[in-house]
Design a protein around this motif. Structure first.
Motif, short mmCIF file in Angstrom:
data_model
loop_
_atom_site.label_atom_id
_atom_site.label_comp_id
_atom_site.label_asym_id
_atom_site.label_seq_id
_atom_site.Cartn_x
_atom_site.Cartn_y
_atom_site.Cartn_z
N THR A 216 0.84 -1.21 0.00
CA THR A 216 0.00 0.00 0.00
C THR A 216 0.87 1.26 0.00
OG1 THR A 216 -0.31 -0.42 2.36
CG2 THR A 216 -2.17 -0.85 0.92
N GLY A 217 2.04 1.18 0.65
CA GLY A 217 2.94 2.34 0.62
C GLY A 217 3.32 2.68 -0.82
N LEU B 34 0.28 4.02 -2.75
CA LEU B 34 -0.02 5.41 -2.35
C LEU B 34 1.01 6.39 -2.90
CD1 LEU B 34 -1.15 4.68 1.32
CD2 LEU B 34 -2.57 5.73 -0.45
N ARG B 35 2.29 6.00 -2.84
CA ARG B 35 3.33 6.89 -3.38
C ARG B 35 3.14 7.10 -4.89
NH1 ARG B 35 6.14 4.64 0.89
NH2 ARG B 35 6.60 2.73 -0.23
N MET C 221 0.80 11.09 4.70
CA MET C 221 2.02 10.32 4.50
C MET C 221 3.26 11.11 4.88
SD MET C 221 1.03 8.57 0.93
CE MET C 221 2.46 7.51 0.81
N GLY D 291 1.68 9.83 9.47
CA GLY D 291 0.41 9.32 10.00
C GLY D 291 -0.20 8.33 9.02
N VAL E 81 -3.10 7.06 6.35
CA VAL E 81 -4.10 7.51 5.39
C VAL E 81 -5.44 6.89 5.84
CG1 VAL E 81 -4.77 7.34 2.95
CG2 VAL E 81 -2.36 7.67 3.58
N VAL F 99 -7.60 3.61 1.72
CA VAL F 99 -6.61 2.54 1.53
C VAL F 99 -7.31 1.23 1.15
CG1 VAL F 99 -4.68 1.32 2.58
CG2 VAL F 99 -5.16 3.64 3.25
N GLY G 233 2.34 -3.96 4.38
CA GLY G 233 1.95 -2.64 4.91
C GLY G 233 0.44 -2.46 4.98
N PHE G 234 -0.28 -3.52 4.82
CA PHE G 234 -1.73 -3.52 4.88
C PHE G 234 -2.21 -4.88 5.35
CE2 PHE G 234 -5.91 -4.48 3.30
CZ PHE G 234 -6.64 -3.33 3.56
N ARG H 252 -3.28 -2.06 8.42
CA ARG H 252 -2.51 -1.36 9.46
C ARG H 252 -3.39 -0.95 10.63
NH1 ARG H 252 1.88 0.55 5.90
NH2 ARG H 252 3.43 1.77 7.03
N GLN I 162 -9.21 -1.78 9.11
CA GLN I 162 -8.76 -2.26 7.79
C GLN I 162 -8.79 -3.78 7.72
OE1 GLN I 162 -4.93 -0.64 6.64
NE2 GLN I 162 -5.59 1.47 7.01
N ARG J 163 13.34 8.69 1.47
CA ARG J 163 11.93 9.05 1.60
C ARG J 163 11.77 10.14 2.67
NH1 ARG J 163 8.87 3.37 2.33
NH2 ARG J 163 7.77 4.65 3.83
N ARG K 82 6.06 7.51 13.34
CA ARG K 82 5.57 6.29 12.66
C ARG K 82 5.58 5.09 13.61
NH1 ARG K 82 9.36 5.90 7.79
NH2 ARG K 82 8.15 4.09 7.16
P1 AMP Z 1 5.10 2.22 3.97
O1 AMP Z 1 5.80 2.31 2.66
O2 AMP Z 1 4.38 0.92 4.15
O3 AMP Z 1 6.00 2.53 5.14
O4 AMP Z 1 3.95 3.34 3.94
C1 AMP Z 1 4.28 4.72 3.82
C2 AMP Z 1 3.13 5.57 4.31
O5 AMP Z 1 1.97 5.33 3.51
C3 AMP Z 1 2.67 5.30 5.74
O6 AMP Z 1 3.46 5.98 6.70
C4 AMP Z 1 1.23 5.81 5.69
O7 AMP Z 1 1.17 7.21 5.71
C5 AMP Z 1 0.79 5.36 4.31
N1 AMP Z 1 0.22 3.99 4.34
C6 AMP Z 1 0.72 2.87 3.78
N2 AMP Z 1 -0.06 1.80 4.01
C7 AMP Z 1 -1.10 2.27 4.73
C8 AMP Z 1 -2.24 1.65 5.31
N3 AMP Z 1 -2.48 0.33 5.19
N4 AMP Z 1 -3.10 2.45 6.00
C9 AMP Z 1 -2.90 3.76 6.13
N5 AMP Z 1 -1.83 4.40 5.64
C10 AMP Z 1 -0.93 3.66 4.95
#
Ligand code: AMP
Length: 214
Positions: A31-32, A35-36, A53, A57, A59, A64, A85-86, A88, A92, A160, A171
């Motif tokens: 999911t990270g 989202l990116r 992000m 915090g 999302v 998500v 990453g999901f 979280r 969810q 990042r 985080r």
């Molecule tokens: P990550 O790459 O998994 O460390 O995710 C980077 C950022 O994306 C996190 O710090 C959150 O802001 C957002 N994010 C990723 N996955 C989720 C999730 N399952 N729920 C909410 N926010 C998420």
């Protein structure tokens, strides 16, 4: 198999999921990364997600979950997937259960990466990424062949925004409060298995395969 990789940021979930999925042909659903990509493409969802992000915090759950639900419908997920990453939050996880139920499928295993805090800090502060290939490096543990350059595409690696020290602490607080309760959630459902997040890439991959019976 249909898996969730659960653990704190810096546990090595992304690196290990990438490697495992490339080897066995499952889809790596981070999911990270999704989202990116949405932020970079300035989609409506990306614009909504960006501020959460950058501050480290979470999302909002509904955004998500809908992203993941769409992703799981793609053909490459049919043979198995690793969710990285999901979920979280407990909300969810409950929404994921419902989504999978609607699709007529279920999770096989949730693999928890037990990781020491000093390992997490060292990994996150030294992490560098290629924005184009979504490949993770580490200045000491996984250095690229040429310093600061992606092995695959030759672009400059970046740090990042949310890997800066002031955001990392937040985080980890969010992880303890929102995500760590999922360990119990999945243990109660009989899905939880554990591996160590403290190992190097090769040892970690071997331990994961053992835990999964591969
Ligand atoms: P990550 O790459 O998994 O460390 O995710 C980077 C950022 O994306 C996190 O710090 C959150 O802001 C957002 N994010 C990723 N996955 C989720 C999730 N399952 N729920 C909410 N926010 C998420």
């Amino acid at each position: 198999m249909r898996l969730v990789f659960l653990g704190p940021p810096g546990a090595g979930k992304g690196t290990q999921a990438q490697k495992l999925c490339a080897d066995v042909g499952w889809a790596h659903v981070s999911t990270g990364d999704l989202l990116r990509e949405a932020v970079a493409a300035e989609t409506e969802l990306g614009l909504k997600a960006k501020a959460y992000m950058t501050g480290g915090g979470l999302v909002p759950d509904d955004l998500v979950v809908s992203l993941v639900a769409e992703r799981l419908k793609k053909d490459d997920c049919a043979g198995g997937f690793v969710l990285d990453g999901f979920p979280r939050t407990v909300v969810q996880a409950e929404m994921l259960e419902k989504t999978l139920e609607d699709m007529g499928i279920a999770l096989d295993v949730v693999l928890y990466f037990a990781t020491d805090r000093d390992v997490v800090m060292e990994r996150l502060t030294g992490r560098r990424v290629c924005k184009t290939c979504n490949i993770n490096y580490h200045v000491k543990n996984i250095p690229p062949k040429v310093e600061g350059i992606c092995d695959r595409c030759g672009q400059a690696l970046i740090q990042r925004d949310d890997d800066k020290p002031e955001t990392i602490d937040h985080r980890l607080v969010v992880y303890e409060g929102e995500t760590a309760p999922l360990i119990r959630f999945y243990r109660e459902r009989g899905l939880l298995k554990e591996t160590s997040g403290n190992l190097n890439v090769e040892e970690g991959q071997a331990a994961i395969r053992t835990a999964l019976g591969l």
